[in-house]
Write an enzyme that holds these catalytic residues in place. Structure first.
Site, PDB file in Angstrom:
ATOM      1  N   TRP A 103       0.888  -1.432   0.083  1.00  0.00           N
ATOM      2  CA  TRP A 103       0.038  -0.127  -0.075  1.00  0.00           C
ATOM      3  C   TRP A 103       0.877   1.139   0.060  1.00  0.00           C
ATOM      4  O   TRP A 103       0.437   2.215  -0.696  1.00  0.00           O
ATOM      5  CB  TRP A 103      -1.030   0.085   1.314  1.00  0.00           C
ATOM      6  CG  TRP A 103      -2.086  -0.910   1.092  1.00  0.00           C
ATOM      7  CD1 TRP A 103      -1.918  -2.208   1.905  1.00  0.00           C
ATOM      8  CD2 TRP A 103      -3.117  -1.376   0.118  1.00  0.00           C
ATOM      9  NE1 TRP A 103      -3.292  -2.969   1.368  1.00  0.00           N
ATOM     10  CE2 TRP A 103      -3.721  -2.432   0.411  1.00  0.00           C
ATOM     11  CE3 TRP A 103      -3.148  -0.713  -1.329  1.00  0.00           C
ATOM     12  CZ2 TRP A 103      -4.651  -2.935  -0.503  1.00  0.00           C
ATOM     13  CZ3 TRP A 103      -4.189  -0.928  -2.117  1.00  0.00           C
ATOM     14  CH2 TRP A 103      -4.935  -2.492  -1.658  1.00  0.00           C
ATOM     15  N   ASP A 173      -1.676   6.912   6.096  1.00  0.00           N
ATOM     16  CA  ASP A 173      -2.758   6.055   5.733  1.00  0.00           C
ATOM     17  C   ASP A 173      -2.793   5.122   6.943  1.00  0.00           C
ATOM     18  O   ASP A 173      -2.353   4.324   7.339  1.00  0.00           O
ATOM     19  CB  ASP A 173      -2.160   5.442   4.519  1.00  0.00           C
ATOM     20  CG  ASP A 173      -3.232   4.156   4.142  1.00  0.00           C
ATOM     21  OD1 ASP A 173      -4.232   4.270   4.741  1.00  0.00           O
ATOM     22  OD2 ASP A 173      -3.004   3.523   3.200  1.00  0.00           O
ATOM     23  N   LYS A 197     -12.006  -1.514   6.838  1.00  0.00           N
ATOM     24  CA  LYS A 197     -11.411  -2.281   7.646  1.00  0.00           C
ATOM     25  C   LYS A 197     -11.869  -2.449   9.033  1.00  0.00           C
ATOM     26  O   LYS A 197     -12.015  -3.284   9.840  1.00  0.00           O
ATOM     27  CB  LYS A 197      -9.775  -1.994   7.605  1.00  0.00           C
ATOM     28  CG  LYS A 197      -9.227  -1.755   6.294  1.00  0.00           C
ATOM     29  CD  LYS A 197      -9.126  -3.068   5.681  1.00  0.00           C
ATOM     30  CE  LYS A 197      -8.591  -2.872   3.988  1.00  0.00           C
ATOM     31  NZ  LYS A 197      -7.631  -2.322   3.708  1.00  0.00           N
TER      32      LYS A 197
HETATM   33  C1  LIG Z   1      -7.221  -1.751   2.267  1.00  0.00           C
HETATM   34  C2  LIG Z   1      -5.884  -0.560   2.157  1.00  0.00           C
HETATM   35  C3  LIG Z   1      -5.707   0.253   1.169  1.00  0.00           C
HETATM   36  C4  LIG Z   1      -6.752   0.298   0.085  1.00  0.00           C
HETATM   37  O1  LIG Z   1      -7.934   0.724   0.071  1.00  0.00           O
HETATM   38  P1  LIG Z   1      -9.029   0.605  -1.073  1.00  0.00           P
HETATM   39  O2  LIG Z   1     -10.184   1.216  -0.306  1.00  0.00           O
HETATM   40  O3  LIG Z   1      -9.309  -0.794  -1.630  1.00  0.00           O
HETATM   41  O4  LIG Z   1      -8.601   1.731  -2.116  1.00  0.00           O
HETATM   42  C5  LIG Z   1      -4.836   1.378   1.395  1.00  0.00           C
HETATM   43  N1  LIG Z   1      -4.163   1.431   2.556  1.00  0.00           N
HETATM   44  C6  LIG Z   1      -4.237   0.345   3.352  1.00  0.00           C
HETATM   45  C7  LIG Z   1      -3.369   0.450   4.600  1.00  0.00           C
HETATM   46  C8  LIG Z   1      -4.867  -0.615   3.440  1.00  0.00           C
HETATM   47  O5  LIG Z   1      -5.377  -1.680   4.235  1.00  0.00           O
END
Ligand SMILES: *Cc1c(COP(=O)(O)O)cnc(C)c1O
Length: 361
Positions: A103, A173, A197
């Protein structure tokens, strides 16, 4: 009675059962409106309240200072990877990214389309099993921001403390760890997280951004991607992901009732602590993530034998312990134990691991 499993999926993932039940009960008639939130105008009084309460409760949960805007947008973490540089990399046009997983790498590559973006360090050569540490001296002096991926969902690592950026704007993030532990929002310029999540169904992205960083995008930024548009319109510039905001709001209320983020962190430390302690003490399993960087949310472990890993995942599923296979890029097992995973789910998993170890050694 619904036959629910313990769902260890990394995302979309478990939601609190109380919230699902309430949503089901309100499906046909939300609070006397005679309609579902799914059918409701986003300009209605009822939805306005849902939207305002969700933001207010999130502010309470994370003690978000008044100098921060809270934005509810769409596009997931992936669109945020572009929104961040488009909104924030507009001074020197430079940013530094720490590469701690897939990511982080995706965020870094997206940002490279928009400016001078450099990697501080990377743990790729060691399969992202640790967080490369950096100090303010490792950063370029004139960057607009530093970007870190707080919790690395695929590899099961996280930042145990806020890195020192020497006063430079820190962007993170937090898609897979927001609301799992206490954070000091004032240490960050911007925090973003997809909802699927630890918050709600997929479809909502939460952006917490310091107000002085809003309104700096270039003139050609697409309207929807401009933080300012959402900040000025209480995230109601266009039709929002209303259902996701409603469920997120219900999850926020549920967390407040349970004692807030502090209590979540206590429970999460207990859940993860038990699981790691069992893995460390066993002969069959091993957790590849560096001990000091271990995630509280995603516990990655292996037996060292791919066939045995597959057998583990299949037999666990038969016992109602679902979605335990590791990310397709690294294999093994991964137990995602977000806020909504009850401690009983972790206890049942450990019980199963013990039995499986006995039968297979
Ligand atoms: C799941 C995830 C993403 C991606 O998210 P999407 O909503 O599928 O674009 C980005 N960063 C992290 C740390 C993630 O766990």
């Amino acid at each position: 009675m619904a036959n629910r499993v313990y769902n260890f999926s990394a995302g979309p993932s478990m939601l609190p059962e109380e919230v699902l039940k309430k949503a089901a009960a309100e499906m046909l008639d939300y609070e006397g409106t005679g309609m579902s939130v799914n059918e409701m105008s986003h300009r209605s009084k009822a939805f306005e309240k849902i939207n305002n309460d969700a933001q207010a409760n999130l502010r309470t949960l994370l003690s978000i200072p008044d100098e921060y805007d809270v934005l509810f947008v769409q596009g997931g973490g992936t669109l945020a990877f572009a929104m961040i540089p488009l909104n924030l990399m507009t001074g020197s046009g430079k940013a530094d990214y720490n590469i701690t997983g897939q990511w982080a790498e995706k965020a870094y590559k997206e940002a490279q389309k928009f400016g001078d973006v450099r990697a501080i360090a990377s743990s790729k050569d060691d399969k992202f099993t640790y967080i490369p540490k950096f100090t303010a001296g490792d950063l370029r002096p004139d960057i607009d921001y530093v970007h870190v991926t707080w919790n690395n969902t695929i590899y099961g690592t996280h930042y145990a403390s806020v890195p020192d950026t020497g006063g430079r704007t820190l962007v993170t993030d937090m898609s897979s760890s927001i609301l799992s532990e206490k954070i000091d929002v004032s240490k960050f310029g911007c925090i973003y997280a997809g909802s699927q999540k630890n918050i709600a169904p997929a479809g909502l992205t939460i952006i917490i951004v310091r107000k002085d960083l809003v309104g700096k995008a270039g003139e050609n930024i697409p309207t929807y991607l401009d933080f300012k548009i959402h900040a000025e319109n209480d995230s109601l510039y266009n039709t929002p992901p209303a259902w996701c905001i409603y469920i997120a709001g219900e999850v926020f209320k549920h967390l407040l009732e349970r004692g807030g983020v502090e209590e979540m962190e206590r429970v999460n430390r207990e859940k993860a602590g038990k699981l790691y302690a069992y893995i460390d003490g066993s002969k069959l399993y091993r957790a590849p993530a560096a001990a000091e960087d271990r995630s509280l949310m995603n516990v990655v472990f292996v037996t060292g034998n791919e066939e045995l890993d597959k057998k583990f995942v299949a037999e666990a599923k038969a016992e109602g312990l679902d979605q335990l296979s590791g990310h397709r890029s690294i294999g093994g097992m991964r137990a995602s134990i977000y806020n909504a995973m009850p401690p009983a789910g972790v206890d049942k998993l450990i019980g199963f691991m013990r039995k499986f170890e006995k039968e297979n050694s």
